[in-house]
Design a protein around this motif. Structure first.
Motif, PDB file in Angstrom:
ATOM      1  N   GLY A 191     -21.154  -2.044   2.498  1.00 35.62           N
ATOM      2  CA  GLY A 191     -20.751  -2.580   3.623  1.00 35.62           C
ATOM      3  C   GLY A 191     -18.778  -3.075   3.653  1.00 35.62           C
ATOM      4  N   SER A 192     -19.156  -4.036   5.087  1.00 35.79           N
ATOM      5  CA  SER A 192     -17.436  -4.390   5.424  1.00 35.79           C
ATOM      6  C   SER A 192     -17.286  -5.391   5.724  1.00 35.79           C
ATOM      7  CB  SER A 192     -16.909  -3.349   6.515  1.00 35.79           C
ATOM      8  OG  SER A 192     -17.845  -3.338   7.631  1.00 35.79           O
ATOM      9  N   GLY A 193     -18.082  -5.683   5.215  1.00 39.67           N
ATOM     10  CA  GLY A 193     -18.338  -7.869   5.635  1.00 39.67           C
ATOM     11  C   GLY A 193     -16.879  -8.505   4.648  1.00 39.67           C
TER      12      GLY A 193
ATOM     13  N   SER B 137     -15.112  -5.876   2.590  1.00 39.37           N
ATOM     14  CA  SER B 137     -13.460  -6.170   2.515  1.00 39.37           C
ATOM     15  C   SER B 137     -11.882  -6.454   1.539  1.00 39.37           C
ATOM     16  CB  SER B 137     -13.257  -6.358   4.708  1.00 39.37           C
ATOM     17  OG  SER B 137     -13.792  -5.749   5.180  1.00 39.37           O
TER      18      SER B 137
ATOM     19  N   ASP C  53     -20.369   1.540   6.378  1.00 31.67           N
ATOM     20  CA  ASP C  53     -20.659   0.529   7.082  1.00 31.67           C
ATOM     21  C   ASP C  53     -21.018   1.021   8.596  1.00 31.67           C
ATOM     22  OD1 ASP C  53     -20.729  -2.677   6.975  1.00 31.67           O
ATOM     23  OD2 ASP C  53     -21.391  -1.645   8.524  1.00 31.67           O
TER      24      ASP C  53
ATOM     25  N   LYS D 162     -21.200  -0.339  11.217  1.00 30.11           N
ATOM     26  CA  LYS D 162     -20.550  -0.355  12.159  1.00 30.11           C
ATOM     27  C   LYS D 162     -19.116  -0.342  12.001  1.00 30.11           C
ATOM     28  CE  LYS D 162     -23.990  -4.298  12.020  1.00 30.11           C
ATOM     29  NZ  LYS D 162     -23.987  -5.955  11.131  1.00 30.11           N
TER      30      LYS D 162
ATOM     31  N   SER E 210     -16.610  -2.104  13.040  1.00 28.07           N
ATOM     32  CA  SER E 210     -15.878  -2.852  13.373  1.00 28.07           C
ATOM     33  C   SER E 210     -16.511  -4.218  12.452  1.00 28.07           C
ATOM     34  CB  SER E 210     -15.386  -3.648  14.200  1.00 28.07           C
ATOM     35  OG  SER E 210     -16.089  -3.726  15.764  1.00 28.07           O
ATOM     36  N   HIS E 211     -16.147  -5.525  11.648  1.00 31.44           N
ATOM     37  CA  HIS E 211     -17.204  -6.514  11.359  1.00 31.44           C
ATOM     38  C   HIS E 211     -17.441  -7.527  12.696  1.00 31.44           C
ATOM     39  CE1 HIS E 211     -19.505  -8.387   9.136  1.00 31.44           C
ATOM     40  NE2 HIS E 211     -18.917  -9.812   8.702  1.00 31.44           N
TER      41      HIS E 211
ATOM     42  N   SER F 280     -17.565 -11.652  12.587  1.00 31.15           N
ATOM     43  CA  SER F 280     -17.736 -12.318  11.626  1.00 31.15           C
ATOM     44  C   SER F 280     -18.611 -13.840  12.153  1.00 31.15           C
ATOM     45  CB  SER F 280     -16.536 -13.511  11.200  1.00 31.15           C
ATOM     46  OG  SER F 280     -16.749 -14.373  10.749  1.00 31.15           O
TER      47      SER F 280
ATOM     48  N   THR G 238     -13.712 -10.695  16.036  1.00 31.22           N
ATOM     49  CA  THR G 238     -14.144  -9.054  15.476  1.00 31.22           C
ATOM     50  C   THR G 238     -13.225  -8.717  14.692  1.00 31.22           C
ATOM     51  OG1 THR G 238     -15.601  -8.849  17.146  1.00 31.22           O
ATOM     52  CG2 THR G 238     -14.957  -6.563  16.236  1.00 31.22           C
TER      53      THR G 238
ATOM     54  N   HIS H 231     -12.012  -1.521  10.967  1.00 32.78           N
ATOM     55  CA  HIS H 231     -11.492  -1.647  10.024  1.00 32.78           C
ATOM     56  C   HIS H 231     -10.270  -1.157   9.933  1.00 32.78           C
ATOM     57  CE1 HIS H 231     -16.230  -0.557   9.643  1.00 32.78           C
ATOM     58  NE2 HIS H 231     -15.766  -2.046   9.416  1.00 32.78           N
TER      59      HIS H 231
ATOM     60  N   PHE I  68      -9.266  -9.301   5.546  1.00 37.36           N
ATOM     61  CA  PHE I  68      -9.818  -8.320   7.513  1.00 37.36           C
ATOM     62  C   PHE I  68      -8.785  -7.957   7.769  1.00 37.36           C
ATOM     63  CE2 PHE I  68     -13.762 -11.008   8.342  1.00 37.36           C
ATOM     64  CZ  PHE I  68     -14.398 -10.103   7.370  1.00 37.36           C
TER      65      PHE I  68
END
Ligand SMILES: Cc1cc2nc3c(=O)[nH]c(=O)nc-3n(C[C@H](O)[C@H](O)[C@H](O)COP(=O)(O)OP(=O)(O)OC[C@H]3O[C@@H](n4cnc5c(N)ncnc54)[C@H](O)[C@@H]3O)c2cc1C
Length: 424
Positions: free
Chosen positions: A42-44, A48, A68, A70, A72-73, A75, A93, A96, A423
């Motif tokens: 997970g990259s939330g 992150s 992840d 996705k 990009s994350h 928010s 947004t 990564h 991030f």
């Protein structure tokens, strides 16, 4: 109220525990040229942050891979300002590449489906059939929702995991007309961002007011407004008194298109926002880790390691502690976790008196109330060594006395600080 000055928690960002394990100690402890490996799921906000600080605090000595689906994350924090048209999706947004270019965090675009523990370490299986081996796994998969009979999220979006759902709700609200009806649910606590649903009700009521009037029906699965009660009830009965209808103690039975059937009757909407009750991200239940109320992972808050699985950590909204589920808190927990993993690799204790006495986390949520004003809520937590859990620092519990333009401006400094700390 307002005991804790709002600028204090803006400054608090970045402070929780700071690692004492220097890169040279780490090198001596590992005694090999093979870097310790950590896989983050997970990259939330939680994933992150832990990835960034594992690299930063170890002097890049730990190999960190984030998985992840996705690239990009997006928010959730500040996403209600996309819903009301104040911000664009690009403002919330985060690609990564920001963490990979600056800190050397590796990213793999896939979903984790299984984890095995063996003598040689951990094996993490991905949906594409590949596997990763590592020494530690950090799970930060956010939330999943309870099933709601008949609910189609493409018709009645939740917009509670930011991304296409946020855009769908925004577009539906662009089309809603004066005099029409918005109906939403507030999930049973605990859920992510305690003031968030009441904030959403205010944001939509403000949109309806600016369009010339209409109705916002708030169906709360809790017995009352669970945070900032005075602030939100005053807004619901004051500036939005002719728009908001607040109904507590609601049980949701089913959804049929834009009609929701509940213990308090059926409600038909022009725009329906169903936010169901939450549980930990799906992988937590799949792996049998959802043992707190059958929903959340049982972790030791001095490290966020699972109580029944060594070397596996759960941080952020999926963890089952008594701390609020927020991005700010996820960032804070991730630093405690990164510090613990670095100490474990360096063969240093994580439970010495000095560390436990300084173990703190904190949380803050800002809520837009109108198009130009906001309010805020914050809490700090410390580790109680007798009860072996995180407890709120009474003096740190604070909230704004009223919504204001100043708080609205501060919301942007606070969120920018959080975004950069997480991030970038
Ligand atoms: C409208 C709204 C307003 C909010 N406002 C605030 C606020 O003012 N302040 C605040 O602090 N918080 C706020 N929050 C709460 C905050 O957004 C969450 O608490 C935060 O996102 C939790 O971080 P997390 O890392 O646990 O989960 P997330 O940020 O949701 O990240 C989870 C990640 O895990 C990935 N994932 C899931 N399963 C897998 C798998 N099996 N394999 C690989 N990857 C996986 C997902 O794709 C996702 O990228 C708000 C939330 C909402 C909805």
């Amino acid at each position: 109220m307002n005991k804790f000055k709002r600028r204090d928690f803006i400054k608090l960002m970045g402070i929780s525990t700071a690692s004492v394990a220097t890169p040279s100690i780490l090198k001596a402890a590992t005694g090999s040229n093979v870097a310790p490996r950590v896989v983050v799921v997970g990259s939330g906000f939680a994933g992150s942050t832990v990835a960034k600080y594992l690299r930063l605090w170890s002097g890049n000595m730990i190999d960190v891979t984030v998985v992840d689906p996705k690239s990009s994350h997006v928010s959730c924090v500040m996403s209600n300002l996309v819903v009301n048209g104040k911000l664009n999706m690009s403002d919330i947004t985060f690609d990564h590449s920001l963490l990979s270019d600056k800190y050397g965090v590796k990213f793999i675009k896939s979903t984790v489906i299984e984890i095995y523990s063996g003598l040689g370490g951990k094996t993490v299986s991905l949906a594409d059939g590949s596997t990763l081996t590592c020494d530690f796994v950090v799970l930060a998969p956010g939330i999943a929702f309870d099933n709601v009979t008949g609910w189609d999220q493409n018709i009645a979006p939740h917009a509670w995991i930011a991304g296409p759902q946020t855009e769908l709700l925004r577009d539906q609200l662009i089309d809603i007309k004066a005099g029409e009806t918005f109906v939403m649910t507030v999930p049973k606590a605990p859920y992510r961002c305690p003031p968030g649903p009441y904030e959403r009700a205010c944001v939509v009521a403000d949109i309806m007011k600016r369009k010339g009037g209409g109705k916002v029906v708030v169906l709360d699965m809790n017995s009352k407004i669970i945070v900032e009660e005075h602030m939100f009830s005053t807004a619901f009965s004051g500036i939005y008194g002719d728009i908001v209808e607040y109904i507590p103690n609601v049980e949701v039975d089913s959804v049929n298109g834009l009609t929701i059937n509940t213990s308090k009757g059926s409600f038909s909407a022009d725009v329906l926002n169903v936010i169901p009750t939450h549980k930990a991200g799906k992988i937590i239940s799949q792996l049998g880790y959802a043992t707190v109320a059958g929903r959340w992972a049982d972790v030791d808050p001095i490290s966020y390691e699972l109580r029944n699985e060594a070397g596996v950590f759960v941080i952020g909204d999926s963890s089952g502690t008594n701390q609020p589920k927020s991005g700010h808190m996820a960032n804070s927990q991730a630093k405690v976790c990164a510090d613990s993993i670095i100490r474990m690799i360096a063969n240093q204790p994580i439970d010495d008196l000095e560390r436990l006495s300084n173990l703190t986390t904190n949380s803050a949520c800002y809520s837009p109330i109108t198009y130009e004003t906001a309010t805020w809520l914050t809490a700090g937590f410390f580790y109680d060594q007798n009860e072996k859990k995180m407890k709120a620092v009474k003096a740190s519990l604070g909230q704004a006395e009223k919504h204001s333009v100043d708080h609205y401006k501060d919301m942007f400094s606070w969120s920018q600080n959080l975004f950069e700390n997480t991030f970038m």
